[in-house]
Design a protein around this motif. Sequence first.
Motif, mmCIF file in Angstrom:
data_model
loop_
_atom_site.group_PDB
_atom_site.id
_atom_site.type_symbol
_atom_site.label_atom_id
_atom_site.label_comp_id
_atom_site.label_asym_id
_atom_site.label_seq_id
_atom_site.Cartn_x
_atom_site.Cartn_y
_atom_site.Cartn_z
ATOM 1 N N ALA A 170 -9.789 -7.134 15.062
ATOM 2 C CA ALA A 170 -9.256 -8.478 15.284
ATOM 3 C C ALA A 170 -8.483 -8.962 14.059
ATOM 4 C CB ALA A 170 -10.403 -9.437 15.587
ATOM 5 N N LEU A 171 -9.056 -8.730 12.889
ATOM 6 C CA LEU A 171 -8.398 -9.183 11.666
ATOM 7 C C LEU A 171 -7.056 -8.473 11.498
ATOM 8 C CD1 LEU A 171 -8.321 -10.835 9.117
ATOM 9 C CD2 LEU A 171 -9.822 -9.167 8.006
ATOM 10 N N TYR A 172 -7.022 -7.208 11.857
ATOM 11 C CA TYR A 172 -5.758 -6.480 11.785
ATOM 12 C C TYR A 172 -4.687 -7.166 12.643
ATOM 13 C CZ TYR A 172 -2.191 -2.981 12.614
ATOM 14 O OH TYR A 172 -0.984 -2.351 12.725
ATOM 15 N N ALA A 173 -5.064 -7.501 13.875
ATOM 16 C CA ALA A 173 -4.096 -8.154 14.773
ATOM 17 C C ALA A 173 -3.606 -9.464 14.174
ATOM 18 C CB ALA A 173 -4.736 -8.389 16.142
ATOM 19 N N LEU A 174 -4.511 -10.199 13.532
ATOM 20 C CA LEU A 174 -4.128 -11.479 12.924
ATOM 21 C C LEU A 174 -3.191 -11.253 11.734
ATOM 22 C CD1 LEU A 174 -7.636 -13.220 13.021
ATOM 23 C CD2 LEU A 174 -5.692 -13.642 14.550
ATOM 24 N N LEU A 175 -3.490 -10.232 10.941
ATOM 25 C CA LEU A 175 -2.636 -9.948 9.781
ATOM 26 C C LEU A 175 -1.238 -9.498 10.220
ATOM 27 C CD1 LEU A 175 -5.123 -8.200 7.309
ATOM 28 C CD2 LEU A 175 -4.241 -10.547 7.249
ATOM 29 N N ARG A 176 -1.167 -8.809 11.344
ATOM 30 C CA ARG A 176 0.146 -8.423 11.884
ATOM 31 C C ARG A 176 0.978 -9.676 12.164
ATOM 32 N NH1 ARG A 176 3.095 -4.538 11.523
ATOM 33 N NH2 ARG A 176 3.659 -4.038 13.662
ATOM 34 N N HIS A 226 -17.980 -15.296 11.667
ATOM 35 C CA HIS A 226 -16.698 -14.577 11.668
ATOM 36 C C HIS A 226 -15.911 -14.905 10.411
ATOM 37 C CE1 HIS A 226 -16.969 -12.613 15.428
ATOM 38 N NE2 HIS A 226 -16.974 -13.695 16.172
ATOM 39 N N PHE A 227 -15.970 -16.158 10.039
ATOM 40 C CA PHE A 227 -15.235 -16.578 8.850
ATOM 41 C C PHE A 227 -15.759 -15.831 7.616
ATOM 42 C CE2 PHE A 227 -14.329 -19.734 5.409
ATOM 43 C CZ PHE A 227 -12.951 -19.651 5.487
ATOM 44 N N ALA A 228 -17.091 -15.744 7.522
ATOM 45 C CA ALA A 228 -17.695 -15.024 6.395
ATOM 46 C C ALA A 228 -17.303 -13.547 6.433
ATOM 47 C CB ALA A 228 -19.213 -15.180 6.438
ATOM 48 N N TRP A 287 -3.703 -3.909 3.140
ATOM 49 C CA TRP A 287 -5.093 -4.295 3.387
ATOM 50 C C TRP A 287 -5.925 -3.070 3.804
ATOM 51 C CZ3 TRP A 287 -7.315 -4.746 8.540
ATOM 52 C CH2 TRP A 287 -8.624 -5.231 8.529
ATOM 53 N N LEU A 288 -5.378 -2.281 4.737
ATOM 54 C CA LEU A 288 -6.108 -1.107 5.212
ATOM 55 C C LEU A 288 -6.336 -0.117 4.074
ATOM 56 C CD1 LEU A 288 -4.336 -0.434 8.661
ATOM 57 C CD2 LEU A 288 -6.699 -1.179 8.320
ATOM 58 N N ALA A 289 -5.310 0.072 3.261
ATOM 59 C CA ALA A 289 -5.383 1.104 2.231
ATOM 60 C C ALA A 289 -6.209 0.663 1.018
ATOM 61 C CB ALA A 289 -3.977 1.501 1.788
ATOM 62 N N ASP A 290 -6.021 -0.584 0.588
ATOM 63 C CA ASP A 290 -6.606 -0.975 -0.697
ATOM 64 C C ASP A 290 -7.842 -1.842 -0.596
ATOM 65 O OD1 ASP A 290 -4.328 0.260 -1.540
ATOM 66 O OD2 ASP A 290 -3.232 -1.624 -1.923
ATOM 67 N N MET A 349 -11.705 -9.189 3.458
ATOM 68 C CA MET A 349 -10.399 -9.436 2.865
ATOM 69 C C MET A 349 -10.604 -10.080 1.491
ATOM 70 S SD MET A 349 -7.411 -11.246 5.045
ATOM 71 C CE MET A 349 -8.239 -12.794 4.888
ATOM 72 N N PRO A 350 -11.174 -9.313 0.567
ATOM 73 C CA PRO A 350 -11.518 -9.924 -0.717
ATOM 74 C C PRO A 350 -10.260 -10.360 -1.457
ATOM 75 C CG PRO A 350 -11.850 -7.542 -0.811
ATOM 76 C CD PRO A 350 -11.466 -7.866 0.592
ATOM 77 N N GLY A 351 -10.428 -11.349 -2.318
ATOM 78 C CA GLY A 351 -9.289 -11.791 -3.115
ATOM 79 C C GLY A 351 -8.386 -12.745 -2.382
ATOM 80 N N GLU A 352 -8.760 -13.137 -1.147
ATOM 81 C CA GLU A 352 -7.991 -14.140 -0.425
ATOM 82 C C GLU A 352 -6.500 -13.826 -0.404
ATOM 83 O OE1 GLU A 352 -8.742 -18.031 0.015
ATOM 84 O OE2 GLU A 352 -10.838 -17.539 0.469
#
Length: 705
Positions: A315-321, A342-344, A269-272, A350-353
């Motif tokens: 925050a999103l990073y922590a959730l993805l972890r 926040h949802f938006a 996610w971070l890279a791409d 995080m495009p592409g779900e």
Amino acid sequence: MAVTAFSTPEPLDPDALRSAPVRYPHPSRLATPLKVDGPKATAAAQTLGLHTVGDLLEHLPRDRREARAVGELVSGETATVVVEVRSIASRSVRRRGMRPLVEATVGDETGVMKATFFNQPWLVQRYPPGSRLVLHGKYEARNRFRVQGHARTAEAVAGAEAVAHYRATEGLSSTQILALVREHADALGDVAEPLPAALRASEALPDRSGALSASHFPQRDSDVHTARLRLAFDELLLAQLVLLRRRRRRHESARAPVLDGARELSARWLADQLPFALTGDQERALEVIDADIAEVRPMQRLLMGEVGSGKTVVALYALLRAVEHGYQGAFMAPTETLAEQHFATIQALMPGEAVPAGLLTGSTPGRRRSDLLGKLGSGELSLIVGTHALIEDPVRFARLGVAVVDEQHRFGVRQRAALDAKGPEGLTPHVLHMTATPIPRTLALAGYGDLDFTMLRELPRGRQPIETFVCSTERERERAYDRIREELRAGRQAFVVCPLVSESEVVQARAATAEYERLRSGEFSDFGVVLLHGQMASGVKQSAMASFASGEADVLVATSVIEVGIDVPNATVMLVEDADHYGISQLHQLRGRIGRGEHRSLCLLFGPKESARLRALAGYSDGFKLAEIDLELRGEGELVGTRQHGLAQFRVAELPRDAELLERARRHAERIVAEDPGLDRPEHALLADALLDAYGAEALAPIRA
Ligand code: ADP
Ligand code: MG
């Protein structure tokens, strides 16, 4: 070490020491109910919380007022004087049903006057000639002093004497309270010393009993200050003990999932996917979060960063972890609007779900709601964004690993416990709290001392600076509208924030509506104007926001509901009406709505040029700097952010004035909790009692060793 009198370096003479009475404190005697003469005064004492003798002695003077010299009183003046009774007599009053009037000739070195006391014939016996009194009342024509409050005083009769002033109420005056304190002064000897002797010695603090005594009856000027420091220290120490014990209890007894695997999904996610490089502060935040969640004790971290500093990314990073370890992540916001935003944001980041995410709020329709709840329970849904309703009972998570709580100040201890209970089988989720209100370190320590802190100070690159001007005159107003129209013609958008006219949302909404009508047919008649306020139905609100966000509307007229939320990078102007009615932190938050895109932005604050708050905003853009100025200008008690955050309010201690004392108290509290978390050692027994007294049984809940 020489023994000295309270608050002086002068050694006491050996004879005085030898003849000093030995004290045998009986703290239980302080629980004796306080007796006050008369039903009215009794009720008033209850109102003030003065139930026991101990309560009375802890009721400290609010300040000390200079007593006036009798010779200097002017007619019509309300004053406090310290006098000696020369003669006293009662005089019958003609009117029926009236008790006799007591008249006394009283005086000090500067003059003599006639003091009149109403309805208290017994004073003739109580105050014989020679009595020294402190009187509060009104000096009237013909050298008369109408007494409103009175008490005997031991203080020398002198002109300019400071007299203690207590918080009082109808039925019980400050002077009467002083008299009561005098009456019960002996009980000061029953006050126990909560601090261990070693701590007192290392901090060179006087004893608590002496400090209480000195604050009621100072012998010299330095006493009041020394006493205040000692009492403030106690207060800060107890508050820190509560926070640190709470944190310790969590660390010791709660277990969280250990999330220590390598970054996979999150790395991709971070890279791409993330369309920008992280700031240095964001990188560091990711690292501390990695370290936190790799531990078995649950993360309890507060991420502080201004609006636009990029907290959502962190925050999103922590959730993805959590997700990449097979756990679920939840993101909670205090309002529906914020949850939607926040949802938006998360979807945009995080495009592409890559990870299925759901939004659950009060207005989620029933069918959708039960579908989401089902998928959370089965674990099919990895990410959920919602309001604090997510911690309510019917919501069950299969494997909640990380929770993010936005605007933590609306999230109390009870909510935290409810959230903890959402973890899988015996495990507690890691929690990342976020706040956009920058808090100076001292206040953060006082209020959030049980959390670890991380700050995002650095704003993402490419942010355009915001120029802020204070506009006071009609000409400046004309020019302001010209500038705004210029921006609008160039394709930009503008916010107009209406005055904070009253606490009532209805009144606010009405004012905003009127301004909207005015601008729509006046200054901005060539442009698209929409209205947004808290009283609008959720659907109407949404369509107003959508039309502004899409660029269809040029101007958004709003109440301060836009303080949080709304991300429209094309908006480059903000006009705030009656800006001096808002606090520094609120204005700063509002201003954070602009300067988010590639264009330079402009903030126009309407209000008086001399306002220190408006000047601060024009001068600084760093929210932490502004928070410090705010704290200095207003003091902790008045700081809007403080109240919003529910930060501790102290009786004696004052922040930021006592910041250094707070740091000292913090260090001792840390040491005590590390060495004796249960406060079981004999030298901590009285400290534990004091904690119980101040915070109730919850503060003393046992800590498992
Ligand atoms: P906050 O939640 O702290 O208000 P956000 O995380 O919503 O801030 O970020 C605000 C805006 O800045 C968003 O549009 C986001 O995509 C963008 N952003 C965040 N981090 C960076 C960065 N490192 N570089 C560029 N833009 C960023
Ligand atoms: Mg955000």
